[in-house]
Design a protein around this motif. Sequence first.
Motif, PDB file in Angstrom:
ATOM      1  N   GLU A 281     -28.812   5.505 -15.020  1.00 32.52           N
ATOM      2  CA  GLU A 281     -29.025   6.391 -13.704  1.00 32.52           C
ATOM      3  C   GLU A 281     -27.859   7.119 -13.502  1.00 32.52           C
ATOM      4  OE1 GLU A 281     -31.916   6.802 -10.352  1.00 32.52           O
ATOM      5  OE2 GLU A 281     -30.152   5.144 -10.064  1.00 32.52           O
ATOM      6  N   ILE A 282     -27.797   8.358 -13.070  1.00 33.34           N
ATOM      7  CA  ILE A 282     -26.767   8.989 -12.570  1.00 33.34           C
ATOM      8  C   ILE A 282     -27.164   9.598 -11.343  1.00 33.34           C
ATOM      9  CG2 ILE A 282     -25.176  10.708 -12.481  1.00 33.34           C
ATOM     10  CD1 ILE A 282     -25.247  10.846 -15.685  1.00 33.34           C
ATOM     11  N   LEU A 283     -26.562   9.005 -10.174  1.00 29.42           N
ATOM     12  CA  LEU A 283     -26.951   9.330  -8.779  1.00 29.42           C
ATOM     13  C   LEU A 283     -26.022  10.453  -8.287  1.00 29.42           C
ATOM     14  CD1 LEU A 283     -28.370   8.927  -5.933  1.00 29.42           C
ATOM     15  CD2 LEU A 283     -26.618   7.320  -5.428  1.00 29.42           C
ATOM     16  N   GLY A 284     -26.086  11.842  -8.060  1.00 32.34           N
ATOM     17  CA  GLY A 284     -25.309  12.701  -7.348  1.00 32.34           C
ATOM     18  C   GLY A 284     -25.262  12.615  -6.187  1.00 32.34           C
ATOM     19  N   ILE A 285     -24.060  12.765  -5.539  1.00 36.44           N
ATOM     20  CA  ILE A 285     -23.683  12.725  -4.087  1.00 36.44           C
ATOM     21  C   ILE A 285     -23.159  14.381  -3.858  1.00 36.44           C
ATOM     22  CG2 ILE A 285     -22.866  11.777  -2.142  1.00 36.44           C
ATOM     23  CD1 ILE A 285     -23.221   9.063  -3.264  1.00 36.44           C
ATOM     24  N   GLY A 286     -23.749  14.987  -3.249  1.00 32.36           N
ATOM     25  CA  GLY A 286     -23.388  16.427  -2.870  1.00 32.36           C
ATOM     26  C   GLY A 286     -22.693  16.673  -1.439  1.00 32.36           C
ATOM     27  N   GLY A 287     -22.078  17.406  -1.094  1.00 26.11           N
ATOM     28  CA  GLY A 287     -21.475  17.736   0.399  1.00 26.11           C
ATOM     29  C   GLY A 287     -20.246  18.254   0.343  1.00 26.11           C
ATOM     30  N   VAL A 288     -19.755  18.610   1.193  1.00 17.58           N
ATOM     31  CA  VAL A 288     -18.562  19.438   1.353  1.00 17.58           C
ATOM     32  C   VAL A 288     -17.266  18.132   1.691  1.00 17.58           C
ATOM     33  CG1 VAL A 288     -17.114  20.992   2.592  1.00 17.58           C
ATOM     34  CG2 VAL A 288     -19.555  21.586   2.159  1.00 17.58           C
ATOM     35  N   ALA A 289     -16.296  18.565   0.835  1.00 19.49           N
ATOM     36  CA  ALA A 289     -15.172  17.402   1.104  1.00 19.49           C
ATOM     37  C   ALA A 289     -14.751  17.192   2.531  1.00 19.49           C
ATOM     38  CB  ALA A 289     -13.982  18.046   0.413  1.00 19.49           C
ATOM     39  N   GLY A 290     -14.353  15.846   2.916  1.00 16.70           N
ATOM     40  CA  GLY A 290     -14.114  15.614   4.257  1.00 16.70           C
ATOM     41  C   GLY A 290     -15.216  15.050   5.093  1.00 16.70           C
ATOM     42  N   ASN A 291     -16.522  14.945   4.535  1.00 12.15           N
ATOM     43  CA  ASN A 291     -17.730  14.593   5.248  1.00 12.15           C
ATOM     44  C   ASN A 291     -17.724  12.534   4.682  1.00 12.15           C
ATOM     45  OD1 ASN A 291     -19.234  16.289   6.617  1.00 12.15           O
ATOM     46  ND2 ASN A 291     -19.025  17.375   4.926  1.00 12.15           N
ATOM     47  N   GLY A 292     -16.777  12.249   4.150  1.00 13.80           N
ATOM     48  CA  GLY A 292     -17.082  10.801   3.867  1.00 13.80           C
ATOM     49  C   GLY A 292     -16.785  10.465   2.762  1.00 13.80           C
ATOM     50  N   GLN A 293     -16.663  11.388   1.599  1.00 14.44           N
ATOM     51  CA  GLN A 293     -16.688  11.251   0.310  1.00 14.44           C
ATOM     52  C   GLN A 293     -15.327  10.046  -0.066  1.00 14.44           C
ATOM     53  OE1 GLN A 293     -17.159  13.997   1.489  1.00 14.44           O
ATOM     54  NE2 GLN A 293     -18.705  15.262   0.256  1.00 14.44           N
ATOM     55  N   ASP A 294     -14.102  10.598   0.382  1.00 18.08           N
ATOM     56  CA  ASP A 294     -13.217   9.564   0.054  1.00 18.08           C
ATOM     57  C   ASP A 294     -13.282   8.198   0.621  1.00 18.08           C
ATOM     58  OD1 ASP A 294     -11.834  11.583  -1.031  1.00 18.08           O
ATOM     59  OD2 ASP A 294     -10.548  11.983   0.545  1.00 18.08           O
ATOM     60  N   GLU A 295     -13.969   7.946   1.677  1.00 17.25           N
ATOM     61  CA  GLU A 295     -14.120   6.788   2.433  1.00 17.25           C
ATOM     62  C   GLU A 295     -15.241   5.999   1.663  1.00 17.25           C
ATOM     63  OE1 GLU A 295     -14.050   9.588   3.927  1.00 17.25           O
ATOM     64  OE2 GLU A 295     -12.617   9.262   5.585  1.00 17.25           O
ATOM     65  N   LEU A 296     -16.077   6.661   1.438  1.00 20.44           N
ATOM     66  CA  LEU A 296     -17.241   6.031   0.460  1.00 20.44           C
ATOM     67  C   LEU A 296     -16.699   5.486  -1.007  1.00 20.44           C
ATOM     68  CD1 LEU A 296     -20.317   5.387   0.320  1.00 20.44           C
ATOM     69  CD2 LEU A 296     -20.593   7.379  -0.831  1.00 20.44           C
ATOM     70  N   LEU A 297     -15.758   6.357  -1.311  1.00 20.65           N
ATOM     71  CA  LEU A 297     -15.067   5.900  -2.601  1.00 20.65           C
ATOM     72  C   LEU A 297     -14.321   4.618  -2.586  1.00 20.65           C
ATOM     73  CD1 LEU A 297     -14.357   7.509  -5.970  1.00 20.65           C
ATOM     74  CD2 LEU A 297     -12.434   6.552  -5.062  1.00 20.65           C
ATOM     75  N   ILE A 437     -16.459  16.366 -20.169  1.00 16.70           N
ATOM     76  CA  ILE A 437     -16.537  15.157 -19.230  1.00 16.70           C
ATOM     77  C   ILE A 437     -17.933  14.876 -18.722  1.00 16.70           C
ATOM     78  CG2 ILE A 437     -15.954  14.608 -16.710  1.00 16.70           C
ATOM     79  CD1 ILE A 437     -13.288  15.735 -17.294  1.00 16.70           C
ATOM     80  N   ARG A 438     -18.540  15.944 -18.402  1.00 15.91           N
ATOM     81  CA  ARG A 438     -20.041  15.776 -18.141  1.00 15.91           C
ATOM     82  C   ARG A 438     -20.796  15.033 -19.308  1.00 15.91           C
ATOM     83  NH1 ARG A 438     -20.294  21.725 -16.169  1.00 15.91           N
ATOM     84  NH2 ARG A 438     -18.962  21.186 -14.252  1.00 15.91           N
ATOM     85  N   GLN A 439     -20.613  15.305 -20.505  1.00 10.08           N
ATOM     86  CA  GLN A 439     -21.394  14.520 -21.538  1.00 10.08           C
ATOM     87  C   GLN A 439     -20.895  13.344 -21.604  1.00 10.08           C
ATOM     88  OE1 GLN A 439     -23.649  16.299 -23.674  1.00 10.08           O
ATOM     89  NE2 GLN A 439     -23.992  14.160 -24.237  1.00 10.08           N
ATOM     90  N   ALA A 440     -19.636  13.164 -21.227  1.00  8.27           N
ATOM     91  CA  ALA A 440     -19.023  11.689 -21.466  1.00  8.27           C
ATOM     92  C   ALA A 440     -19.975  10.919 -20.371  1.00  8.27           C
ATOM     93  CB  ALA A 440     -17.709  11.610 -21.293  1.00  8.27           C
ATOM     94  N   LEU A 441     -20.289  11.364 -19.061  1.00 11.85           N
ATOM     95  CA  LEU A 441     -20.850  10.819 -18.162  1.00 11.85           C
ATOM     96  C   LEU A 441     -22.274  10.381 -18.689  1.00 11.85           C
ATOM     97  CD1 LEU A 441     -19.378  12.585 -15.005  1.00 11.85           C
ATOM     98  CD2 LEU A 441     -18.899  10.323 -15.737  1.00 11.85           C
ATOM     99  N   LEU A 442     -22.727  11.337 -18.942  1.00 10.33           N
ATOM    100  CA  LEU A 442     -24.310  11.319 -19.393  1.00 10.33           C
ATOM    101  C   LEU A 442     -24.294  10.177 -20.456  1.00 10.33           C
ATOM    102  CD1 LEU A 442     -25.472  15.011 -19.842  1.00 10.33           C
ATOM    103  CD2 LEU A 442     -26.274  13.330 -18.398  1.00 10.33           C
ATOM    104  N   ASP A 443     -23.536  10.287 -21.588  1.00 11.47           N
ATOM    105  CA  ASP A 443     -23.448   9.113 -22.550  1.00 11.47           C
ATOM    106  C   ASP A 443     -23.480   7.817 -22.002  1.00 11.47           C
ATOM    107  OD1 ASP A 443     -23.597  11.155 -24.296  1.00 11.47           O
ATOM    108  OD2 ASP A 443     -21.453  11.070 -24.923  1.00 11.47           O
ATOM    109  N   LEU A 444     -22.454   7.609 -20.929  1.00 10.23           N
ATOM    110  CA  LEU A 444     -22.208   6.426 -20.230  1.00 10.23           C
ATOM    111  C   LEU A 444     -23.582   5.764 -19.631  1.00 10.23           C
ATOM    112  CD1 LEU A 444     -19.473   4.755 -19.823  1.00 10.23           C
ATOM    113  CD2 LEU A 444     -19.359   5.949 -17.611  1.00 10.23           C
TER     114      LEU A 444
END
Lengths: 513, 361
Positions: A281-297, A437-444
């Motif tokens: 499965e691919i879970l997409g997390i959207g949102g403007v940078a600075g809303n916790g993306q770096d911290e989550l990663l 890159i997107r295709q590689a993610l889908l293949d993964l």
Amino acid sequence: MTAPLLDLRGLTKAYPGVIANDDVSFAIQPGEVHALLGENGAGKSTLVKMIYGLVKPDSGTMALNGTSYTPAEPRAARAQGVAMVFQHFSLFEALTVAENIALGMENPPKPRDLSARISDVSHAYGLPLDPESLVGDLSAGERQRVEIIRCLLQDPKLLIMDEPTSVLTPQEVEILFHTLRKLSAEGTAILYISHKLEEIRALCDAATILRLGKVVGACDPKETSAARMAELMVGKSLAQPARDAADAGEVLLEARGLNLPAASAFGTSLRDIRFEVRAGEILGIGGVAGNGQDELLAVLSGERPTPVGAVWFNGEDLARRTPEARRGLGILSAPEERLGHAAAPDMSLTENAVLTGSARKGLTKNGFIGWGRARAFADEIIERFDVRTPGNHVAARALSGGNLQKFVVGREILQDPVVLVINQPTWGVDASAAADIRQALLDLAQKGAAVIVISQDLDELLEISDRFCALNEGRLSDPRPARGLSMEEIGLMLGGAHGMHEADGTALHEATT
Amino acid sequence: MIRLEKRPTPSRAWSLGTPVLAVLLTMIAGGAMFAALGQDPFETIRIIFWDPLFHERFAAFSRPQLLVKAGPLILIAIGLSFGFRAGIWNIGAEGQYIVGALSGAAFGLAFYPSESVLLFPGMILAGILGGLLWAMIPAVLKVFANTNEILVSLLLVYVAEAMLASAATGWLRNPDGQGFPGSRNLARHPGTDNPELFAGTGIHWGVLAAFIAVIAAYVLFQKHMFGYQIKLAGQAPRAARFSGVNPGRMVLLCLGISGALAGAAGLFEVSGPAGQITIDFNAGYGFTAIIVAFLGRLHPIGILFAGLLMALTYIGGELAQLMLQVPAPAIQAFQGMLLFFLLALDVLSNYRIRIGRAAAA
């Protein structure tokens, strides 16, 4: 026809081993919104740097308003009415908006007068901004407004914008376009660099397309389809990412109420984050940078300490697992910031391959690095992800942003991750490589990996995600199936997903009816 | 106009070439200084760089001195290079050197008059441990209290000097020394001595240890994950954390290694060339080793050559003082020039000089 504002003739600039611009000629009319299109490495940045006085052309001429224009430095360019908003902001977070703007001016007026002028300009162009607020508290969109207003105060005739919408929400993009159209109507020309073809079609009056340093075409974006422009840019037709439908497998990675205080005054706290990703499965997390993306990663990669009981992999609490141990389990990640975070700028690509690849690729034995194997791994990444570089000995900082991104993404994907967490996978990458890159993610995912894609590019997320959720001020909305989500629903999830956990469905329902 | 342009990839040729160029420029500027002091610059430079090794009368004495002086410099500098590569600044190697000498000497004298073959290895261990523990003070304070290791390690040098003075005049004073300050002579007592291993070369156990340290550091930096992580932590701390490097562990390890090697150098010195603990036992090796580490570009082989070169300027400098009455501060200024030119030229490996006229703004 009126005389062009800026006339470029035969501009050529060569660097050792590469001709960045080869006999580039085109003209920008007063009041025109002119798009500059091209893949990574097509020479857009070099061209813009020449116009802004950061780089001197080897040959060729520029004329501004009919007179010869040879800016020796950005200050000279600004003095003649050429201003630029960079992709990366140069702002001090601890200073106010007005102080930041004063720092960028040749002769700043008194603080009180400056604040008044900032307010005037921000009202006149529909860019809401409080001169007294701290830049550290502002969103990416607001920070961009600071940069734009800094330029507008210099009363430019030509405004150069490099990838301005990459950090904006759909609503903020609308505000920006409104401002740019207003500027254009008043006679300010805009040179607009972007990868987003639909935006260019909506905004621009003319487009010049660069490929491998040469002008390969010009078109009227309003009359030309996005697909046609992409073909001109790449020189071939684009493959659409595709995959076969697959049933999601068991839950691989799970967050159960993850809380994490901010690491610094300008960081974001993560609050009660809950999600699960299944195999395939691919879970997409959207949102403007600075809303916790770096911290989550950082917390998923193990770079920041994980609270006990918050993140689970295959039924195991990850709290005590180091980044290396997580890689051993197959949890890989790719941070957004390429230079200095995902890769060490002064190290060679081979050395950077060792950065995350040592465990899974068997690059070390008893702690000793097998440089032969490391070089082979680096070459494999370069080969498979089409990283344009003279070789694996080159320092990471010598690569263009998009090429380094391909390297960083490729490094993780080629390690056969069980779970891959990736922040901004195609940021700054050209259309063709982004599709790869997107295709590689889908293949993964197809092969059974669980993939979390954090991105600001909503089209990208909708294209590849199975489920979509939004990160806003450190809170994550409930994931929903990506198929059939409308832009309005997404906008609402982005704008204020928090506080709606229970009323989620109804709130969205009301908003869309 | 002269501009600096950042190189896309650091220049290998320049990073190898700058030390040589720095030495040449030091000779020129130093020669000018000596000329201004009324000396013949060519003769002075010759006395400093050539005579210690090849003068018919002095060389027999000064040639072994080269390794005696270079040994501790190299050993300490190798240890420092671990931290310096990782961006961890141990400025207090001088203190760790003193404490290493004190603990090693104290261990040896505790068993006086034993002549056991186990005594000297025990002293080495005690010296290493002393330096290590002394370096752990700034390390632990940095990791757990976020203090600045530069300040703490530097200030601890003065604490160590006070301990040295109290040892020499008090608790380690030679009971048979008629009240004179200074410990028993370790070098003249079998079992605690660190003798010259090959006659006329100056090589003692400490010099051997320095060579071993050079080789071990070379292998670690080139081949081992630990060396890689040190470099990564120094160049890109965020990337290092992402890669899995624990910054606190890195501080403890790097300061620990530099402290241990400085402590070992202190022990080898006190049991060999110095012979005993005296008030002025420390001769500034710990500080000079900082210069040696940078002169050698933090590279083990570079440090080996830099240590030899630095030792040469010491011996040559003494010779120049003796033969030409060149004042000692002038020799120190000369050594300072070496570091100055090296750091100034360092920019060339990452930047290239562009000479060209800029159009009027």
